[in-house]
Design a protein around this motif. Structure first.
Motif, PDB file in Angstrom:
ATOM      1  N   ILE A  93      -3.136-155.935  -4.443  1.00  0.00           N
ATOM      2  CA  ILE A  93      -4.129-155.266  -3.342  1.00  0.00           C
ATOM      3  C   ILE A  93      -5.112-156.731  -3.427  1.00  0.00           C
ATOM      4  N   LEU A  94      -5.511-156.719  -2.035  1.00  0.00           N
ATOM      5  CA  LEU A  94      -6.363-158.022  -1.821  1.00  0.00           C
ATOM      6  C   LEU A  94      -7.645-156.870  -1.093  1.00  0.00           C
ATOM      7  N   PHE A  95      -8.712-156.995  -1.764  1.00  0.00           N
ATOM      8  CA  PHE A  95      -9.664-156.303  -0.729  1.00  0.00           C
ATOM      9  C   PHE A  95     -10.551-157.101  -0.024  1.00  0.00           C
ATOM     10  N   ILE A  96     -11.048-156.521   1.188  1.00  0.00           N
ATOM     11  CA  ILE A  96     -11.956-157.408   2.101  1.00  0.00           C
ATOM     12  C   ILE A  96     -13.249-156.394   2.455  1.00  0.00           C
ATOM     13  N   THR A  97     -14.223-157.125   2.513  1.00  0.00           N
ATOM     14  CA  THR A  97     -15.393-156.169   3.059  1.00  0.00           C
ATOM     15  C   THR A  97     -16.535-157.223   3.502  1.00  0.00           C
ATOM     16  N   GLY A  98     -17.178-156.221   4.551  1.00  0.00           N
ATOM     17  CA  GLY A  98     -18.303-156.863   5.195  1.00  0.00           C
ATOM     18  C   GLY A  98     -19.784-156.406   4.368  1.00  0.00           C
ATOM     19  N   TYR A  99     -19.766-155.832   3.348  1.00  0.00           N
ATOM     20  CA  TYR A  99     -20.883-155.303   2.734  1.00  0.00           C
ATOM     21  C   TYR A  99     -20.599-155.482   1.053  1.00  0.00           C
ATOM     22  N   PRO A 100     -20.422-156.812   0.768  1.00  0.00           N
ATOM     23  CA  PRO A 100     -20.081-157.084  -0.673  1.00  0.00           C
ATOM     24  C   PRO A 100     -21.208-156.780  -1.404  1.00  0.00           C
ATOM     25  N   ASP A 101     -20.983-156.100  -2.905  1.00  0.00           N
ATOM     26  CA  ASP A 101     -21.995-156.452  -3.842  1.00  0.00           C
ATOM     27  C   ASP A 101     -21.170-156.664  -5.134  1.00  0.00           C
ATOM     28  N   PHE A 116     -10.894-160.371  -4.191  1.00  0.00           N
ATOM     29  CA  PHE A 116     -11.949-159.601  -3.320  1.00  0.00           C
ATOM     30  C   PHE A 116     -12.536-160.677  -2.311  1.00  0.00           C
ATOM     31  N   PHE A 117     -12.279-160.369  -1.002  1.00  0.00           N
ATOM     32  CA  PHE A 117     -12.764-161.535  -0.126  1.00  0.00           C
ATOM     33  C   PHE A 117     -14.154-160.710   0.612  1.00  0.00           C
ATOM     34  N   SER A 118     -15.164-161.412   0.846  1.00  0.00           N
ATOM     35  CA  SER A 118     -16.219-161.000   1.795  1.00  0.00           C
ATOM     36  C   SER A 118     -16.147-161.749   2.897  1.00  0.00           C
ATOM     37  N   LYS A 119     -16.170-160.853   3.937  1.00  0.00           N
ATOM     38  CA  LYS A 119     -16.234-161.307   5.404  1.00  0.00           C
ATOM     39  C   LYS A 119     -17.636-162.191   5.738  1.00  0.00           C
ATOM     40  N   PRO A 120     -17.393-163.131   6.562  1.00  0.00           N
ATOM     41  CA  PRO A 120     -16.155-163.884   6.875  1.00  0.00           C
ATOM     42  C   PRO A 120     -15.674-164.445   5.815  1.00  0.00           C
ATOM     43  N   PHE A 121     -14.084-164.714   5.686  1.00  0.00           N
ATOM     44  CA  PHE A 121     -13.637-165.581   4.450  1.00  0.00           C
ATOM     45  C   PHE A 121     -12.742-166.735   5.103  1.00  0.00           C
ATOM     46  N   ARG A 122     -12.844-167.648   4.435  1.00  0.00           N
ATOM     47  CA  ARG A 122     -11.699-168.808   4.699  1.00  0.00           C
ATOM     48  C   ARG A 122     -10.401-168.445   4.944  1.00  0.00           C
ATOM     49  N   GLU A 123      -9.728-168.800   6.169  1.00  0.00           N
ATOM     50  CA  GLU A 123      -8.344-168.438   6.470  1.00  0.00           C
ATOM     51  C   GLU A 123      -7.543-168.849   5.389  1.00  0.00           C
ATOM     52  N   GLN A 124      -7.647-170.064   4.891  1.00  0.00           N
ATOM     53  CA  GLN A 124      -6.791-170.581   3.906  1.00  0.00           C
ATOM     54  C   GLN A 124      -6.826-169.896   2.659  1.00  0.00           C
ATOM     55  N   ASP A 125      -8.054-169.522   2.251  1.00  0.00           N
ATOM     56  CA  ASP A 125      -8.219-168.819   1.004  1.00  0.00           C
ATOM     57  C   ASP A 125      -7.304-167.503   1.197  1.00  0.00           C
ATOM     58  N   MET A 126      -7.421-166.756   2.025  1.00  0.00           N
ATOM     59  CA  MET A 126      -6.578-165.668   2.526  1.00  0.00           C
ATOM     60  C   MET A 126      -4.978-165.904   2.432  1.00  0.00           C
ATOM     61  N   LEU A 127      -4.634-166.709   2.981  1.00  0.00           N
ATOM     62  CA  LEU A 127      -3.452-167.162   3.274  1.00  0.00           C
ATOM     63  C   LEU A 127      -2.709-167.607   1.612  1.00  0.00           C
ATOM     64  N   ASP A 128      -3.478-168.427   1.042  1.00  0.00           N
ATOM     65  CA  ASP A 128      -3.298-168.552  -0.391  1.00  0.00           C
ATOM     66  C   ASP A 128      -3.204-167.511  -1.243  1.00  0.00           C
ATOM     67  N   ALA A 129      -4.016-166.509  -1.070  1.00  0.00           N
ATOM     68  CA  ALA A 129      -3.965-165.343  -2.037  1.00  0.00           C
ATOM     69  C   ALA A 129      -2.903-164.367  -1.655  1.00  0.00           C
ATOM     70  N   VAL A 130      -2.321-164.388  -0.272  1.00  0.00           N
ATOM     71  CA  VAL A 130      -1.234-163.630   0.296  1.00  0.00           C
ATOM     72  C   VAL A 130       0.087-163.885  -0.480  1.00  0.00           C
ATOM     73  N   THR A 131       0.291-165.352  -0.449  1.00  0.00           N
ATOM     74  CA  THR A 131       1.429-166.194  -0.994  1.00  0.00           C
ATOM     75  C   THR A 131       1.394-165.866  -2.377  1.00  0.00           C
ATOM     76  N   GLN A 132       0.403-165.864  -3.315  1.00  0.00           N
ATOM     77  CA  GLN A 132       0.255-165.588  -4.540  1.00  0.00           C
ATOM     78  C   GLN A 132       0.743-164.216  -4.752  1.00  0.00           C
TER      79      GLN A 132
END
Length: 225
Positions: A93-101, A116-132
């Motif tokens: 599971i990769l979490f995304i949120t616009g209200y991080p704490d 755990f990604f805070s919006k907005p996130f770098r696209e490449q970071d997300m792609l790398d995480a998905v691949t992993q």
């Protein structure tokens, strides 16, 4: 509503040929933009507007990962993370949120989230995480498949062949095993050969490794040295 797209031909190494990325987010814009990003590198993507849609969907037994929004309309992504153990216990599971704490991210990671990604996130970071995440799930499925095959092979052994296997694991020689089982040494050689053939083990070392995976214990000699 679920959207599905097959893997694009000629995709790069970043996308696994038979895998799927699930997205659960109640924001349509996020679903579309994230889905487009992942499809652009060849990933198959399925999107859902709620956890219930995801739960009710049919999921293939292929490498997969879930991108999940923490704050969903009327629902809590962290709570759903706990519930998902019953339907897809191993999915990364990769979490995304616009209200991080900090507390939220710590809870998610302690519960097993991969990232755990805070919006907005770098696209490449997300792609790398998905691949992993997909590679990790592919490794899990491969291990489960090989283990199931190993259990099937072990199940084909006769009771006497299993006895011989356990004595071999204990390091006993054929003559010693023959004494233990009150049979001839040639009979033990035949049983041992059958064990190696049925288990598809090329050496005793490999047989020992297989036994460790299956949690088959060695049988100690009952005779005094």
């Amino acid at each position: 509503m679920t959207t599905t797209m097959s893997l694009a031909p000629g995709s790069s190494d970043g996308a696994l040929l038979a895998s799927v990325v699930y997205i659960v987010d109640d924001d349509e814009d996020v679903r579309q933009s994230l889905g487009s990003l992942l499809r652009s590198v060849g990933h198959r993507v399925e999107v859902f507007s709620s956890p219930l849609e995801f739960v009710d969907s049919k999921r293939d037994n292929i490498p997969s990962c879930l991108i999940l929004d923490v704050r969903l309309r009327g629902e809590n992504g962290l709570a759903f993370q706990q519930a998902i153990v019953k339907i897809a216990p191993h999915i990364p599971i990769l979490f995304i949120t616009g209200y991080p704490d900090v507390e939220m991210s710590v809870k998610a990671m302690k519960a097993g989230a991969m990232d755990f990604f805070s919006k907005p996130f770098r696209e490449q970071d997300m792609l790398d995480a998905v691949t992993q995440a997909l590679r990790r799930d592919a490794e899990r499925l491969s291990f489960e498949s090989s283990t199931a095959d190993l259990r099937s092979r072990y199940g084909s052994l006769t009771p006497k062949e299993r006895d011989v296997l356990e004595f071999v694991l204990a390091g006993l020689l054929n003559k010693q095993i023959a004494d233990e089982m009150h049979v001839s040494e040639i009979t033990i050689k035949l049983h041992r050969g059958q064990v190696m053939r049925k288990m598809a083990a090329r050496s005793v070392v490999e047989l020992v490794r297989q036994a460790q995976v299956l949690d088959v214990k060695p049988r100690a000699s009952t005779r005094r040295p």
